[in-house]
Design a protein around this motif. Sequence first.
Motif, PDB file in Angstrom:
ATOM      1  N   MET A   1       0.838  -1.173   0.000  1.00  0.00           N
ATOM      2  CA  MET A   1       0.000   0.000   0.000  1.00  0.00           C
ATOM      3  C   MET A   1       0.887   1.242   0.000  1.00  0.00           C
ATOM      4  SD  MET A   1      -3.026   1.019   2.686  1.00  0.00           S
ATOM      5  CE  MET A   1      -3.676  -0.622   2.609  1.00  0.00           C
ATOM      6  N   ARG A   2       0.463   2.261  -0.747  1.00  0.00           N
ATOM      7  CA  ARG A   2       1.210   3.514  -0.792  1.00  0.00           C
ATOM      8  C   ARG A   2       0.237   4.664  -1.019  1.00  0.00           C
ATOM      9  NH1 ARG A   2       1.558   1.187  -5.663  1.00  0.00           N
ATOM     10  NH2 ARG A   2       1.356   2.482  -7.497  1.00  0.00           N
ATOM     11  N   ILE A   3       0.671   5.846  -0.696  1.00  0.00           N
ATOM     12  CA  ILE A   3      -0.171   7.013  -0.908  1.00  0.00           C
ATOM     13  C   ILE A   3      -0.051   7.422  -2.375  1.00  0.00           C
ATOM     14  CG2 ILE A   3      -0.550   9.424  -0.300  1.00  0.00           C
ATOM     15  CD1 ILE A   3       0.671   8.717   2.461  1.00  0.00           C
ATOM     16  N   GLN A   4      -1.169   7.454  -3.068  1.00  0.00           N
ATOM     17  CA  GLN A   4      -1.199   7.834  -4.483  1.00  0.00           C
ATOM     18  C   GLN A   4      -1.622   9.290  -4.663  1.00  0.00           C
ATOM     19  OE1 GLN A   4      -0.230   6.170  -7.187  1.00  0.00           O
ATOM     20  NE2 GLN A   4      -0.776   7.898  -8.476  1.00  0.00           N
ATOM     21  N   LEU A   5      -2.565   9.735  -3.810  1.00  0.00           N
ATOM     22  CA  LEU A   5      -3.156  11.051  -3.978  1.00  0.00           C
ATOM     23  C   LEU A   5      -3.557  11.587  -2.609  1.00  0.00           C
ATOM     24  CD1 LEU A   5      -4.583  13.022  -6.209  1.00  0.00           C
ATOM     25  CD2 LEU A   5      -6.643  11.888  -5.410  1.00  0.00           C
ATOM     26  N   THR A   6      -3.298  12.848  -2.400  1.00  0.00           N
ATOM     27  CA  THR A   6      -3.817  13.551  -1.237  1.00  0.00           C
ATOM     28  C   THR A   6      -4.256  14.915  -1.732  1.00  0.00           C
ATOM     29  OG1 THR A   6      -3.395  14.103   1.094  1.00  0.00           O
ATOM     30  CG2 THR A   6      -1.597  14.492  -0.487  1.00  0.00           C
ATOM     31  N   SER A   7      -5.022  15.631  -0.903  1.00  0.00           N
ATOM     32  CA  SER A   7      -5.556  16.881  -1.424  1.00  0.00           C
ATOM     33  C   SER A   7      -5.454  18.016  -0.424  1.00  0.00           C
ATOM     34  CB  SER A   7      -7.021  16.698  -1.840  1.00  0.00           C
ATOM     35  OG  SER A   7      -7.815  16.342  -0.733  1.00  0.00           O
ATOM     36  N   VAL A   8      -5.503  19.221  -0.968  1.00  0.00           N
ATOM     37  CA  VAL A   8      -5.668  20.438  -0.186  1.00  0.00           C
ATOM     38  C   VAL A   8      -6.880  21.145  -0.780  1.00  0.00           C
ATOM     39  CG1 VAL A   8      -3.243  20.715   0.475  1.00  0.00           C
ATOM     40  CG2 VAL A   8      -4.051  21.776  -1.615  1.00  0.00           C
TER      41      VAL A   8
ATOM     42  N   THR B   1     -17.428  24.546 -13.530  1.00  0.00           N
ATOM     43  CA  THR B   1     -16.315  25.429 -13.182  1.00  0.00           C
ATOM     44  C   THR B   1     -15.123  24.720 -12.541  1.00  0.00           C
ATOM     45  OG1 THR B   1     -17.300  25.899 -11.020  1.00  0.00           O
ATOM     46  CG2 THR B   1     -17.851  27.399 -12.821  1.00  0.00           C
ATOM     47  N   ASP B   2     -15.324  23.514 -12.027  1.00  0.00           N
ATOM     48  CA  ASP B   2     -14.253  22.831 -11.299  1.00  0.00           C
ATOM     49  C   ASP B   2     -13.369  21.998 -12.225  1.00  0.00           C
ATOM     50  OD1 ASP B   2     -15.251  23.940  -8.978  1.00  0.00           O
ATOM     51  OD2 ASP B   2     -16.455  22.183  -8.483  1.00  0.00           O
ATOM     52  N   ARG B   3     -12.204  21.635 -11.701  1.00  0.00           N
ATOM     53  CA  ARG B   3     -11.242  20.828 -12.461  1.00  0.00           C
ATOM     54  C   ARG B   3     -10.652  19.758 -11.546  1.00  0.00           C
ATOM     55  NH1 ARG B   3      -7.922  26.191 -13.629  1.00  0.00           N
ATOM     56  NH2 ARG B   3      -6.282  24.920 -14.491  1.00  0.00           N
ATOM     57  N   TRP B   4     -10.313  18.616 -12.154  1.00  0.00           N
ATOM     58  CA  TRP B   4      -9.499  17.608 -11.485  1.00  0.00           C
ATOM     59  C   TRP B   4      -8.063  18.066 -11.766  1.00  0.00           C
ATOM     60  CZ3 TRP B   4     -10.178  13.827  -8.089  1.00  0.00           C
ATOM     61  CH2 TRP B   4      -9.136  12.926  -7.877  1.00  0.00           C
ATOM     62  N   LEU B   5      -7.483  18.755 -10.790  1.00  0.00           N
ATOM     63  CA  LEU B   5      -6.233  19.471 -10.999  1.00  0.00           C
ATOM     64  C   LEU B   5      -5.201  18.955 -10.002  1.00  0.00           C
ATOM     65  CD1 LEU B   5      -4.815  21.850 -12.443  1.00  0.00           C
ATOM     66  CD2 LEU B   5      -5.861  23.363 -10.743  1.00  0.00           C
ATOM     67  N   THR B   6      -4.184  18.279 -10.514  1.00  0.00           N
ATOM     68  CA  THR B   6      -3.161  17.730  -9.626  1.00  0.00           C
ATOM     69  C   THR B   6      -1.776  18.247 -10.003  1.00  0.00           C
ATOM     70  OG1 THR B   6      -2.706  15.717 -10.927  1.00  0.00           O
ATOM     71  CG2 THR B   6      -4.484  15.596  -9.295  1.00  0.00           C
ATOM     72  N   VAL B   7      -0.912  18.285  -9.000  1.00  0.00           N
ATOM     73  CA  VAL B   7       0.492  18.637  -9.191  1.00  0.00           C
ATOM     74  C   VAL B   7       1.345  17.554  -8.555  1.00  0.00           C
ATOM     75  CG1 VAL B   7       0.071  21.132  -9.312  1.00  0.00           C
ATOM     76  CG2 VAL B   7       0.572  20.076  -7.097  1.00  0.00           C
ATOM     77  N   VAL B   8       2.602  17.478  -9.004  1.00  0.00           N
ATOM     78  CA  VAL B   8       3.554  16.506  -8.482  1.00  0.00           C
ATOM     79  C   VAL B   8       4.911  17.186  -8.301  1.00  0.00           C
ATOM     80  CG1 VAL B   8       2.452  14.468  -9.510  1.00  0.00           C
ATOM     81  CG2 VAL B   8       4.170  15.724 -10.813  1.00  0.00           C
ATOM     82  N   SER B   9       5.741  16.543  -7.526  1.00  0.00           N
ATOM     83  CA  SER B   9       7.106  17.026  -7.351  1.00  0.00           C
ATOM     84  C   SER B   9       7.900  16.795  -8.638  1.00  0.00           C
ATOM     85  CB  SER B   9       7.777  16.266  -6.201  1.00  0.00           C
ATOM     86  OG  SER B   9       9.167  16.514  -6.193  1.00  0.00           O
ATOM     87  N   PRO B  10       8.720  17.766  -9.053  1.00  0.00           N
ATOM     88  CA  PRO B  10       9.565  17.532 -10.225  1.00  0.00           C
ATOM     89  C   PRO B  10      10.593  16.425  -9.975  1.00  0.00           C
ATOM     90  CG  PRO B  10      10.141  19.620  -9.185  1.00  0.00           C
ATOM     91  CD  PRO B  10       8.918  19.107  -8.484  1.00  0.00           C
TER      92      PRO B  10
ATOM     93  N   GLY C   1       5.225  10.114  -8.810  1.00  0.00           N
ATOM     94  CA  GLY C   1       4.943   9.875  -7.395  1.00  0.00           C
ATOM     95  C   GLY C   1       3.594  10.406  -6.959  1.00  0.00           C
ATOM     96  N   THR C   2       3.473  10.628  -5.681  1.00  0.00           N
ATOM     97  CA  THR C   2       2.233  11.080  -5.068  1.00  0.00           C
ATOM     98  C   THR C   2       1.755  12.385  -5.691  1.00  0.00           C
ATOM     99  OG1 THR C   2       2.909  10.067  -2.996  1.00  0.00           O
ATOM    100  CG2 THR C   2       1.136  11.679  -2.876  1.00  0.00           C
ATOM    101  N   GLU C   3       0.469  12.430  -6.015  1.00  0.00           N
ATOM    102  CA  GLU C   3      -0.133  13.631  -6.591  1.00  0.00           C
ATOM    103  C   GLU C   3      -0.837  14.425  -5.498  1.00  0.00           C
ATOM    104  OE1 GLU C   3      -2.403  12.984 -10.261  1.00  0.00           O
ATOM    105  OE2 GLU C   3      -1.464  10.995 -10.331  1.00  0.00           O
ATOM    106  N   LEU C   4      -0.788  15.741  -5.618  1.00  0.00           N
ATOM    107  CA  LEU C   4      -1.502  16.639  -4.726  1.00  0.00           C
ATOM    108  C   LEU C   4      -2.664  17.235  -5.516  1.00  0.00           C
ATOM    109  CD1 LEU C   4      -1.595  18.062  -1.945  1.00  0.00           C
ATOM    110  CD2 LEU C   4      -0.235  19.892  -2.987  1.00  0.00           C
ATOM    111  N   LEU C   5      -3.882  16.924  -5.082  1.00  0.00           N
ATOM    112  CA  LEU C   5      -5.079  17.432  -5.731  1.00  0.00           C
ATOM    113  C   LEU C   5      -5.399  18.813  -5.175  1.00  0.00           C
ATOM    114  CD1 LEU C   5      -7.639  17.048  -7.506  1.00  0.00           C
ATOM    115  CD2 LEU C   5      -8.681  15.920  -5.516  1.00  0.00           C
ATOM    116  N   LEU C   6      -5.487  19.794  -6.046  1.00  0.00           N
ATOM    117  CA  LEU C   6      -5.886  21.151  -5.671  1.00  0.00           C
ATOM    118  C   LEU C   6      -7.405  21.171  -5.770  1.00  0.00           C
ATOM    119  CD1 LEU C   6      -3.138  23.098  -7.638  1.00  0.00           C
ATOM    120  CD2 LEU C   6      -3.079  22.294  -5.264  1.00  0.00           C
ATOM    121  N   GLU C   7      -8.032  20.745  -4.692  1.00  0.00           N
ATOM    122  CA  GLU C   7      -9.463  20.443  -4.678  1.00  0.00           C
ATOM    123  C   GLU C   7     -10.308  21.674  -4.382  1.00  0.00           C
ATOM    124  OE1 GLU C   7     -12.406  17.047  -2.832  1.00  0.00           O
ATOM    125  OE2 GLU C   7     -10.265  16.954  -2.434  1.00  0.00           O
TER     126      GLU C   7
END
Length: 130
Positions: free
Chosen positions: A1-8, A37-46, A51-57
Amino acid sequence: MRIQLTSVFVDDQAKALHFYTEILGFLKKHDVPVGETDRWLTVVSPDEPGGTELLLEPLGHPAARTYRDALVQDGIPLAQFAVDDVNAEYERLHDLGVRFTQDPLEMGPVTTAVFDDTCGNLIQIATQPE
């Protein structure tokens, strides 16, 4: 198990995307329209583009706003990001106009600092011992 996605939860996705990519240096991974108006918008570390995605929720649910605002009011960071050198990252971000609520603080082998992400959250950066 690993963290795939987390959000702010963010109050403005465009503003969040600018801050997290242009200021913090993350890379946009996904940007998919969801609804009017919303988006599934994620960022990752360069350093870890797969790796783990951060969802800008979007801050749509009333409970999310209550939770986020209570954390900020109490000075509690919503998330922590690892950096190689907190002091150097503090200087870089400070020079870019980022507002810190906690300057670098050494706590034994760990150094932390906390900043306002301009989208309603406090974020902590930390250097962990090797």
